[in-house]
Every structure is written in structure tokens, then in C-alpha cells.
Design a protein around this motif. Structure first.
Motif: not given
Length: 492
Positions: A211-235
Motif C-alpha cells: 500500500i503506498p505511503c503519503d509524504n510522511d511515509k504513513r500508509m495511505q488509508t484511501v489506497a488501503l480501502a481501495r485495495e480491500l474493496a478490489r480484492c473483495t470484489s474479485e473473490g
């Protein structure tokens, strides 16, 4: 040869020998004026090649004399204030005293009949750490089988083992019929042990999603949410999210509350790798930086990083002690099932290891001598120093610094004013680090950011000062300028 065995008849010999060894180390520590001698593998290897291990010296004094040339003289000394490289801390004296005790008694923390009081000390420290995390009720030293509401845990060899066990528990809790569909989500700045653990657990190469990080090198939760949704939709099955509380390179802390919300939404195991940031658990001023960690399913802590303990001293904590059953195996010769029914506390029931050192004693002696506030004050000091060091770097036109520190790490690189070639700047920074190490004057680490070579200060020594940091920056600049000067001469 029996005279070398430690027992009632050799107690006095043990006292003299141990004292002699301690005096050697104390003399070396007192006389050390730089963190390293600068010796190379090629220079040191012949000394070892000349040693015949089948011809013993027969005398501990002679062996200690030899140890001076094969180890003590050229060791890298983390206690020196200009050791600024990796996550290696100077150690506190109560913990070192505990090392002498635990090594001599040699308890093994797998079963009660090998450890007795040591078992309860480890359990009490797990209880204490779980409470600091905010897990609430824990099994502690109570002997009943852990209920689902009880937090629990076990000491481990280090953060990599803790992360492996956490992901083992997550895999089993995911209850997936097809392991090829399991996915782990981790920050792109997270520890490599996540990928290694996935491989050891038999997961597919694409199981870990960065999961990509922001400028402060912290996980981007928007990107995490997107990946969680994508993976779930793909089974696919979101097996775990690994949040980091103190990344190795930047000391950055992922947004734990937001990650906890997403894990709850998707029914995903939340693991927090707080191997570095666990020192905040003892801080009276920075504990809030770990807010949200209490919602994790599991947490990695490395006391041998930010609690100033000797290696190894680490633990895995779980909010639901019942999940540790996934690491439980029973052997009739060691921990038969009837022992659990008889409420006999065998720590091997919770551990990936069988034979295991009584490393918990080091933390016990530290807390009983210094207290948690004492440990927290030491960690706060290095975090404060990192803040001052960041200000120094920001104001120094010779350097580019990546991010303001959350903990005690500074990542930067030397940027000469009159050089525009990125490749040449990379080589200058690499040379400066190598030349500094060869000189022995200081030890710094290196990493890559955006494909470019950077240098790194990992500040874990409260004896390090801003003057030390400024001096090392001058040394780095001097080595880099020397390299660039020689490069320009060769080019012309």
C-alpha cells in the motif's frame, strides 16, 4: 573436563571466571573512543583461519586473551554516541545483570517443570505489556485456560518471528478453503519480514499487496480501502492488514485508528508491527502516538530496540488469547493434553519455539530497577534529539532531509551545490558512508528513497548529542567532497 561444568563444586571458579570476563568488557567499554576500528573482512579473516579449534587453549584466561583479538578489539560498539546506524540500542545495566543470571541457571521456557518461577515472570510481563497496549483483561499469571476475552502472548526471538506468528494466526483465523486467495496488505515502507512470512506460510508470491505511503511515509488509508474493496470484489480474502508503528527507515507510524476501522469493516485481522515504536508504551509524553493500537488483533514489540534490552528480547501480544491455539501442538514427552486440563502453565503451548531462553528476566530486572518511566524517559530523549537533528539538517544547505521524524530516525543525503548528476550524487553518498565506516569515526546506515541513495541516522543512544550529529554531518560532507573532487580530476 568436569571441572568446567557449572555446579556446586565449581561455584568459586565460576565466580572468578565470570568476574574476569566482566572486567575485560568493562575495561574495553571504558577505553573505547570510537564505535569501530574500521577493520575489513580481508584483514580479520586470516586471524580465524590460523585458529585450530581442535587444539583447545585449556585455560579460560588464555581464551579471554584470544577473544580480545578475534572479537572485543574490532566489535562494533553500540554504546558509543557516534554509532548511528541500525536499530541497535545501548543496553541498561539491570538487563545485563539479568543475562548473567539467566545464562548460568539456564532455564528453558517451554514447560513449567523446566522453568517454574521463570514461567510466571514471563506471563506477568506479557500481562503488563498487554495492559500498556490497552488490550484490557489478560491471562497474566492466572492458571486457568485462557478465555476468549483474555489477552495473551509469548516472548520471541525478535520482530521477524513475532510477525511470522501473527500472520500464522491470521491465516488460520481467515478460515479460507483456498490459500491462494489470501491477501496481506502492508505499507510499502513496512518490514521485509512480512513478505518472508508469507512465503514461509506457503502463500502465493502476489499474496502481499504493498500500500503506498503519503509524504510522511504513513500508509495511505484511501489506497488501503481501495485495495480491500478490489480484492473483495474479485473473490479474494483479505487475510490481514499489517500496520507499522515505527518503520525501520523513517520511524513513521501508520494511521492506526483509520486502519482499525477498515479492518473491522472487512472482518480482517489487524496486526501492528511496533517492533521499533513499542518504546512509546513507556513514554509519558508520546504514548498518544500509538492511539488505535488497542484495536489490533496482534502486536509485535521488540524490547531490544526501544526498551534498551540486550538481544534477544521481543514478544508477540494478541488481544484474544484463544487464537494462540493455532501454534499449539502436544507431545506426550513434553506437554501432553492432560497438562492443560490440570492447569499446568506450559509456555510452549503458545510458542513457535520449543527450547527458549529466559529472556523475559532482562525486562523484569529493568522494570524492577528503573521502572517503566525510566525506560520511557530514555526513549523520549532520543526522540527529542531526532527533532533537534531534523532542525539542524533542514537548516544545512548541504543536505536534503526526507521527512520530519515521528520517532528517532533521520533520512537524508548530501547534495553538493555544483553537481547536477543524480548518479554522481548517489556515488558520493555511497562513498561517504563507506569511507566513514572504514575510518571507524562513526557508523551510519543507508537506504533508498525514490530510487536514490540516502543516508540514515538511527538515534537510540541518549548519550548522543546534537554536537555529535553535527560532527558526523561534517565528516560525511568531507568524504563526499573528497570523492567528488577526485571524480572531477579523473574526468578531466
Amino acid at each position: 573436563m568436569r571441572s568446567h561444568l557449572l555446579n556446586d563444586t565449581t561455584a568459586e571458579r565460576y565466580r572468578r571466571t565470570a568476574t574476569a570476563a566482566v572486567e575485560r568488557v568493562a575495561d574495553k567499554l571504558a577505553a573505547t573512543d570510537r564505535p569501530f576500528t574500521g577493520i575489513t573482512p580481508e584483514q580479520l579473516a586470516p586471524t580465524f583461519d590460523a585458529i585450530d579449534l581442535d587444539r583447545p587453549l585449556g585455560d579460560t584466561t588464555a581464551a579471554l586473551d584470544e577473544l580480545e583479538s578475534v572479537y572485543l578489539r574490532d566489535a562494533v560498539y553500540f554504546h558509543h554516541p557516534r554509532y548511528l546506524a541500525h536499530l541497535n540500542c545501548p543496553v541498561v545495566i539491570p538487563a545485563v545483570a539479568a543475562e548473567a543470571v539467566l545464562s548460568a541457571v539456564n532455564s528453558s521456557l517451554d514447560t513449567w517443570d523446566q522453568s517454574a518461577g521463570a514461567t510466571l515472570i514471563e506471563r506477568r510481563l506479557i500481562d503488563w505489556t498487554a495492559s500498556r497496549i490497552g488490550f484490557g483483561a489478560s491471562a497474566g499469571t492466572r492458571l486457568e485456560t485462557n478465555a476468549d476475552t483474555n489477552a495473551d502472548g509469548v516472548f520471541t526471538s525478535g520482530g521477524s518471528q513475532s510477525n511470522l506468528q501473527a500472520l500464522l494466526l491470521a491465516r488460520e483465523e481467515a478460515k479460507a478453503t483456498d490459500s491462494a486467495k489470501l491477501r496481506i496488505f502492508a505499507s510499502e515502507c513496512g518490514h521485509f519480514s512480512v513478505q518472508k512470512s508469507a512465503k514461509l506460510l506457503g502463500l502465493s508470491p502476489e499474496a502481499v499487496i504493498a500500500i503506498p505511503c503519503d509524504n510522511d511515509k504513513r500508509m495511505q488509508t484511501v489506497a488501503l480501502a481501495r485495495e480491500l474493496a478490489r480484492c473483495t470484489s474479485e473473490g479474494l480474502v483479505p487475510m490481514a492488514v499489517v500496520a507499522t508503528a515505527g518503520t525501520t527507515d523513517f520511524g513513521s507510524i501508520d494511521p492506526l485508528p483509520e486502519i482499525a476501522e477498515l479492518c473491522q469493516l472487512y472482518g480482517t485481522w489487524m496486526h501492528v508491527d511496533a517492533a521499533y515504536g513499542c518504546g512509546l508504551l513507556a513514554s509519558r509524553t508520546r504514548r498518544h502516538l500509538l492511539d488505535g493500537i488497542e484495536r489490533a488483533d496482534s502486536v509485535t514489540v521488540d524490547y531490544h530496540k526501544s526498551f534498551f534490552q540486550p538481544v534477544s528480547s521481543s514478544a508477540l501480544l494478541v488481544r484474544d488469547g484463544a487464537t494462540l491455539r493455532h501454534a499449539t501442538y502436544h507431545a506426550d514427552y513434553l506437554n501432553p493434553r492432560r497438562m492443560a486440563e490440570e492447569r499446568i502453565p506450559n509456555q510452549v503451548d503458545k510458542s513457535l519455539q520449543t527450547t527458549r531462553r529466559f529472556d523475559a528476566l532482562k525486562l523484569w530486572m529493568t522494570l524492577r530497577t528503573m521502572g517503566a518511566d525510566g525506560v520511557g524517559e530514555l526513549f523520549d530523549e532520543v526522540c527529542d534529539l531526532a527533532g533537534d537533528g531534523w532542525q539542524l539538517l533542514v537548516g544545512d544547505p548541504r543536505y536534503d532531509v526526507v521527512v520530519r521524524p515521528s520517532l528517532s530516525t533521520l533520512v537524508f543525503r548530501y547534495i553538493p551545490a555544483d553537481v547536477t548528476s543524480p548518479a554522481l550524487i548517489d556515488r558520493a553518498n555511497l562513498y561517504a558512508r563507506k569511507a566513514l565506516f572504514a575510518s571507524g569515526d562513526a557508523v551510519v546506515a543507508g537506504t533508498k528513497v525514490g530510487g536514490k541513495h540516502y543516508l540514515k541516522f538511527t538515534l537510540l543512544n541518549p548519550e548522543t548529542t546534537l554536537t555529535d550529529i553535527a560532527a558526523v554531518l561534517d565528516l560525511i560532507a568531507g568524504h563526499a567532497e573528497q570523492y567528488l573532487g577526485e571524480s572531477l580530476v579523473h574526468a578531466s
